[in-house]
Enzyme design. Structure first.
Site, short mmCIF file in Angstrom:
data_model
loop_
_atom_site.label_atom_id
_atom_site.label_comp_id
_atom_site.label_asym_id
_atom_site.label_seq_id
_atom_site.Cartn_x
_atom_site.Cartn_y
_atom_site.Cartn_z
N HIS A 92 -1.22 -1.15 -10.04
CA HIS A 92 -1.87 -1.96 -8.99
C HIS A 92 -2.31 -3.32 -9.55
O HIS A 92 -3.48 -3.69 -9.50
CB HIS A 92 -3.07 -1.20 -8.40
CG HIS A 92 -3.42 -1.66 -7.02
ND1 HIS A 92 -3.77 -0.79 -6.02
CD2 HIS A 92 -3.48 -2.89 -6.46
CE1 HIS A 92 -4.03 -1.49 -4.91
NE2 HIS A 92 -3.86 -2.77 -5.16
N ARG A 132 0.85 -1.18 0.00
CA ARG A 132 0.00 0.00 0.00
C ARG A 132 0.89 1.23 0.00
O ARG A 132 1.88 1.29 0.74
CB ARG A 132 -0.91 0.03 1.24
CG ARG A 132 -2.07 -0.94 1.20
CD ARG A 132 -3.11 -0.50 0.15
NE ARG A 132 -4.23 -1.42 0.07
CZ ARG A 132 -4.33 -2.45 -0.76
NH1 ARG A 132 -3.36 -2.72 -1.61
NH2 ARG A 132 -5.40 -3.22 -0.77
N GLU A 183 -4.74 6.71 -7.28
CA GLU A 183 -4.93 5.67 -8.29
C GLU A 183 -6.29 5.87 -8.94
O GLU A 183 -7.26 6.11 -8.21
CB GLU A 183 -4.87 4.27 -7.65
CG GLU A 183 -3.50 3.95 -7.09
CD GLU A 183 -3.39 2.53 -6.54
OE1 GLU A 183 -4.30 1.72 -6.80
OE2 GLU A 183 -2.40 2.24 -5.85
N1 NAD Z 1 -0.75 -4.80 -4.92
C1 NAD Z 1 -1.74 -5.67 -4.79
O1 NAD Z 1 -2.44 -5.97 -5.75
C2 NAD Z 1 -1.99 -6.32 -3.47
C3 NAD Z 1 -2.71 -7.52 -3.42
C4 NAD Z 1 -2.92 -8.14 -2.19
C5 NAD Z 1 -2.46 -7.55 -1.04
N2 NAD Z 1 -1.80 -6.37 -1.11
C6 NAD Z 1 -1.29 -5.75 0.11
O2 NAD Z 1 -0.12 -6.47 0.53
C7 NAD Z 1 0.05 -6.30 1.95
C8 NAD Z 1 0.33 -7.65 2.62
O3 NAD Z 1 -0.80 -8.48 2.46
P1 NAD Z 1 -0.87 -9.89 3.22
O4 NAD Z 1 -1.99 -10.64 2.59
O5 NAD Z 1 0.46 -10.51 3.31
O6 NAD Z 1 -1.33 -9.40 4.65
P2 NAD Z 1 -1.15 -10.17 6.04
O7 NAD Z 1 -2.20 -9.62 6.92
O8 NAD Z 1 -1.06 -11.65 5.84
O9 NAD Z 1 0.28 -9.68 6.53
C9 NAD Z 1 0.52 -8.37 6.89
C10 NAD Z 1 1.60 -8.36 7.94
O10 NAD Z 1 1.83 -7.00 8.32
C11 NAD Z 1 2.27 -7.08 9.65
N3 NAD Z 1 2.31 -5.79 10.32
C12 NAD Z 1 1.30 -5.14 10.96
N4 NAD Z 1 1.78 -4.02 11.53
C13 NAD Z 1 3.11 -3.97 11.22
C14 NAD Z 1 4.14 -3.05 11.52
N5 NAD Z 1 3.92 -1.97 12.27
N6 NAD Z 1 5.37 -3.29 11.03
C15 NAD Z 1 5.64 -4.39 10.30
N7 NAD Z 1 4.69 -5.31 9.99
C16 NAD Z 1 3.44 -5.10 10.45
C17 NAD Z 1 1.30 -8.05 10.30
O11 NAD Z 1 1.81 -8.55 11.53
C18 NAD Z 1 1.22 -9.12 9.23
O12 NAD Z 1 2.14 -10.17 9.49
C19 NAD Z 1 -1.21 -5.61 2.44
O13 NAD Z 1 -0.93 -4.23 2.57
C20 NAD Z 1 -2.20 -5.82 1.31
O14 NAD Z 1 -3.20 -4.83 1.28
C21 NAD Z 1 -1.55 -5.76 -2.29
O1 3PG Z 2 -6.13 -4.83 -4.77
C1 3PG Z 2 -5.46 -5.18 -3.82
O2 3PG Z 2 -4.50 -4.54 -3.37
C2 3PG Z 2 -5.79 -6.44 -3.20
O3 3PG Z 2 -6.50 -7.25 -4.04
C3 3PG Z 2 -6.45 -6.22 -1.88
O4 3PG Z 2 -5.69 -6.92 -1.04
P1 3PG Z 2 -6.15 -7.21 0.44
O5 3PG Z 2 -7.52 -7.66 0.33
O6 3PG Z 2 -5.23 -8.26 0.91
O7 3PG Z 2 -6.02 -5.92 1.17
#
Ligand code: NAD
Ligand code: 3PG
Length: 342
Positions: A306, A258, A287
């Site tokens: 994205h 993010r 975005e």
């Molecule tokens: N670009 C995309 O299309 C896309 C797709 C899916 C997910 N994402 C993003 O990727 C990221 C990770 O997703 P995920 O499914 O692995 O989530 P997840 O919930 O499995 O893991 C997130 C991790 O962040 C950690 N966290 C929380 N606070 C923290 C801090 N202060 N410092 C360090 N770590 C901390 C949590 O403990 C957890 O282990 C999220 O931000 C999600 O929104 C992006």
């Molecule tokens: O568009 C995104 O970034 C993901 O599909 C959303 O991811 P999250 O549901 O793990 O936040």
């Protein structure tokens, strides 16, 4: 039980319908409707803004409320499930979210109404992990910009990072956030012979090849700084100007999580002044990117719209994973699952 899936532009109703095969055995009555959005832009803005302002800021059209009002279970990915929706669905007992995050659900309202909330952690984690490795290599080896140059008939073999083009073997990946995606990225990069250092205050039971340290030390030691934390009030701008100063001049920052995790203006400064070698970004403060976005114009940035989580496999698997997660609820032995975002 009446189960209603709400499709959106990313997971359209036909994918949800396929995933319903697991629910079918429970004898539930299944149907899907579509959350009608004006365009892709609206969806993307909602995705970002939900995390910033909370889902009550968004209204679901009355026509949709009419279609879902008899639901016992609602399944969706991005459609805001706020108090207004819960009020409209008098029988609602559970909400299934086809996402890792539940930012589009008013969790407090669900809790007060005793509605269970299920999510789908890791549904696109392989997709994002693969993409992240691709972005890392694309940036440090100038793949995307060479491609763009050649498409314009330009044979360019030297770029701003010419003194900082690394082999991956032996380098250190600093991973911020060791959840589902962070760990999958670690596993992939370990296979390249990289050392894995990570920071996550909540992580437990990590594989032995992942060493952990403070945020500062992870940033200091990283040749590649990879962001995989969730976006929360605590993690907003965790990578700020002070933290960016700790990065090695030869280091690269990769963000497929993010944009709010990084102070984008401070990132622009360090890239523009070549305080770090480069960045690869899939997520942005605005975005879709408006024309003339400053970061996009830098010569040491690789950008994508994205896209990291978007594979056909991820879309197809999501409803199955959620249905598995919710199976105990359907068979009547649910353990309460109220998801509290970290
Ligand atoms: N670009 C995309 O299309 C896309 C797709 C899916 C997910 N994402 C993003 O990727 C990221 C990770 O997703 P995920 O499914 O692995 O989530 P997840 O919930 O499995 O893991 C997130 C991790 O962040 C950690 N966290 C929380 N606070 C923290 C801090 N202060 N410092 C360090 N770590 C901390 C949590 O403990 C957890 O282990 C999220 O931000 C999600 O929104 C992006
Ligand atoms: O568009 C995104 O970034 C993901 O599909 C959303 O991811 P999250 O549901 O793990 O936040």
């Amino acid at each position: 039980m009446k189960v209603i899936g709400i499709g959106d532009l990313l997971i359209p109703s036909q994918y949800i319908e396929k995933g319903f095969s697991i629910f079918r055995d429970s004898g539930a009555e299944l149907s899907v409707v579509d959350w009608q959005l004006k365009n892709q832009e609206e969806l993307q803005n909602i995705n970002l803004q939900i995390e910033q302002y909370g889902s009550e800021a968004y209204s679901v059209q009355d026509e949709l409320l009419e279609q879902i009002k008899y639901a016992d279970i609602l399944i969706t990915q991005f459609c805001p499930i706020n108090k207004k929706v819960m009020d409209a669905c008098a029988n609602l007992k559970a909400i299934g979210i086809l996402r890792g995050g539940c930012e589009n659900v008013n969790l407090e309202a669900a809790y007060e109404k005793n509605i269970l909330v299920y999510n789908t952690p890791g549904r696109n984690s392989s997709a994002v992990a693969d993409f992240t490795v691709g972005m890392l290599i694309a940036e440090c080896r100038n793949i995307a910009r060479s491609h763009a140059n050649l498409k314009e008939d330009k044979w360019v073999r030297e770029y701003t990072n010419k003194e900082y083009i690394p082999d991956l073997e032996g380098r250190t990946a600093g991973i911020i956030g060791l959840g589902t995606i962070g760990r999958k990225v670690a596993k992939r990069l370990q296979a390249f012979g990289m050392k894995i250092l990570g920071y996550d205050p909540f992580s437990t039971e990590l594989p032995e090849y992942i060493k952990t340290d403070s945020l500062e030390n992870t940033v200091r030691n990283a040749d590649f700084l990879l962001l995989h934390s969730r976006m929360t009030a605590d993690t907003k701008h965790m990578i700020n100007a002070e933290i960016l100063k700790l990065m090695k001049p030869a280091a690269y920052l990769i963000n497929t999580a993010r944009s709010g995790l990084v102070d984008e203006k401070a990132l622009y400064e360090v890239l523009d002044k070549r305080k770090i070698a480069g960045a690869a970004l899939d997520v942005f403060d605005e975005e879709p990117l408006p024309c003339g976005y400053a970061l996009a114009a830098l010569p040491n940035v690789t950008i994508t719209p994205h896209l990291a989580g978007s594979t056909t496999d991820a879309f197809l698997h999501s409803p199955y994973l959620l249905a598995q997660e919710m199976a105990p609820f359907l068979s009547g032995d649910a353990t309460s699952k109220y998801i509290i975002n970290k």
